[in-house]
Design a protein around this motif. Structure first.
Motif, PDB file in Angstrom:
ATOM      1  N   ASP A   2       0.920  -1.256   0.006  1.00  0.00           N
ATOM      2  CA  ASP A   2       0.075   0.122  -0.045  1.00  0.00           C
ATOM      3  C   ASP A   2       0.776   1.223   0.007  1.00  0.00           C
ATOM      4  N   GLY A   4       3.002   4.211   0.781  1.00  0.00           N
ATOM      5  CA  GLY A   4       3.501   4.684   2.046  1.00  0.00           C
ATOM      6  C   GLY A   4       4.248   3.713   2.952  1.00  0.00           C
ATOM      7  N   TRP A   5       3.982   2.445   2.581  1.00  0.00           N
ATOM      8  CA  TRP A   5       4.646   1.245   3.292  1.00  0.00           C
ATOM      9  C   TRP A   5       5.750   0.709   2.764  1.00  0.00           C
ATOM     10  N   HIS A   6       6.747   0.214   3.224  1.00  0.00           N
ATOM     11  CA  HIS A   6       7.800  -0.362   2.674  1.00  0.00           C
ATOM     12  C   HIS A   6       8.378  -1.804   3.344  1.00  0.00           C
ATOM     13  N   ASN A   7       9.099  -2.620   2.733  1.00  0.00           N
ATOM     14  CA  ASN A   7       9.853  -3.565   3.380  1.00  0.00           C
ATOM     15  C   ASN A   7      11.513  -3.297   3.019  1.00  0.00           C
ATOM     16  N   ILE A  42      15.581   4.968   2.844  1.00  0.00           N
ATOM     17  CA  ILE A  42      14.613   5.472   3.664  1.00  0.00           C
ATOM     18  C   ILE A  42      15.079   5.973   4.870  1.00  0.00           C
ATOM     19  N   TYR A  44      14.128   8.200   8.081  1.00  0.00           N
ATOM     20  CA  TYR A  44      13.367   8.473   9.318  1.00  0.00           C
ATOM     21  C   TYR A  44      14.295   9.026  10.400  1.00  0.00           C
ATOM     22  N   TYR A  53       9.522   0.383  -1.872  1.00  0.00           N
ATOM     23  CA  TYR A  53       7.936   0.679  -1.855  1.00  0.00           C
ATOM     24  C   TYR A  53       7.608   0.253  -3.114  1.00  0.00           C
ATOM     25  N   CYS A  85       6.609  -1.927   7.141  1.00  0.00           N
ATOM     26  CA  CYS A  85       6.431  -0.787   7.904  1.00  0.00           C
ATOM     27  C   CYS A  85       6.072   0.530   7.171  1.00  0.00           C
ATOM     28  N   GLN A  86       5.458   1.189   8.085  1.00  0.00           N
ATOM     29  CA  GLN A  86       4.961   2.728   7.838  1.00  0.00           C
ATOM     30  C   GLN A  86       5.615   3.485   8.963  1.00  0.00           C
ATOM     31  N   GLU A  87       4.435   3.823   9.715  1.00  0.00           N
ATOM     32  CA  GLU A  87       4.923   4.438  10.930  1.00  0.00           C
ATOM     33  C   GLU A  87       5.145   3.370  12.031  1.00  0.00           C
ATOM     34  N   CYS A  89       5.676  -0.928  12.353  1.00  0.00           N
ATOM     35  CA  CYS A  89       6.316  -2.152  11.435  1.00  0.00           C
ATOM     36  C   CYS A  89       5.559  -3.301  12.101  1.00  0.00           C
TER      37      CYS A  89
END
Length: 189
Positions: A2, A4-7, A42, A44, A53, A85-87, A89
């Motif tokens: 989706d 905004g989500w990543h692995n 990425i 943060y 993404y 993960c997004q905000e 995991c």
């Protein structure tokens, strides 16, 4: 994934976990290493991770035994674990099975996946001929230098070094690039 989500890549960076695959293959079949596409950086603050993404394929070559005869199909199973993960995991997993044809004919690409496989192969790291490279260990990290054998070949506009091992670099430290005398130097902490 989706929006905004990543692995994560093989080296997730400061946090995260790479995708793992446990294979169950017919006797004599072998699974190669995961072919990891070039990841994204990425950030943060204060962490920097490496991952993907959107849509990503992790390609693995499955090799049948040399003496395999055409048998129709064989089952290939995989237990796959990843962190998404997004905000926050979330751990995820899938138990997958597919019947792979084993025939005397050349394999035919499945049109549902041919585009993704093509794009993934194009994003795999590859050796580039005609370039020289050297690395030096310094008190604070490393200095990588690259330059073309042909001085008429242009240097890249931007570079980023993705270390394959987690404990080699400070992932969040800036990577300082400099061009001197047709040579690109990257200083890493």
């Amino acid at each position: 994934m989706d929006p905004g989500w990543h692995n994560y890549w093989r080296n997730p960076g400061d946090s995260g976990l790479p995708t793992t695959i446990e294979w169950t293959l017919p006797p004599g079949f072998e699974a190669g290493e995961v072919q990891w596409p070039t990841p994204s950086r990425i950030a943060y603050f204060p962490l920097v991770d490496y991952g993907y993404y959107g849509e990503v394929a992790l390609l693995v070559e499955i090799t049948p035994p040399h003496d395999s005869a055409p048998v129709g199909t064989v089952p290939v199973e995989a237990f796959v674990e990843w962190l998404i993960c997004q905000e926050i995991c979330l751990p995820a997993y899938a138990e997958l099975q597919v019947e792979i044809p084993v025939t005397g004919e050349d394999p035919r690409p499945d049109p549902r996946w041919a585009g993704l496989f093509h794009d993934t192969r194009a994003s795999l790291p590859a050796a580039v001929g005609g370039w020289n490279a050297e690395a030096e260990v310094t008190d604070s990290g490393y200095v990588l230098g690259v330059w073309p054998a042909d001085s008429q070949q242009p240097l890249p506009d931007s570079v980023y070094f993705f270390p394959s091992d987690e404990a080699v670099l400070d992932h969040a430290a800036p990577q300082r690039a400099r061009i001197d005398d047709d040579r690109l130097t990257l200083t890493l902490d």
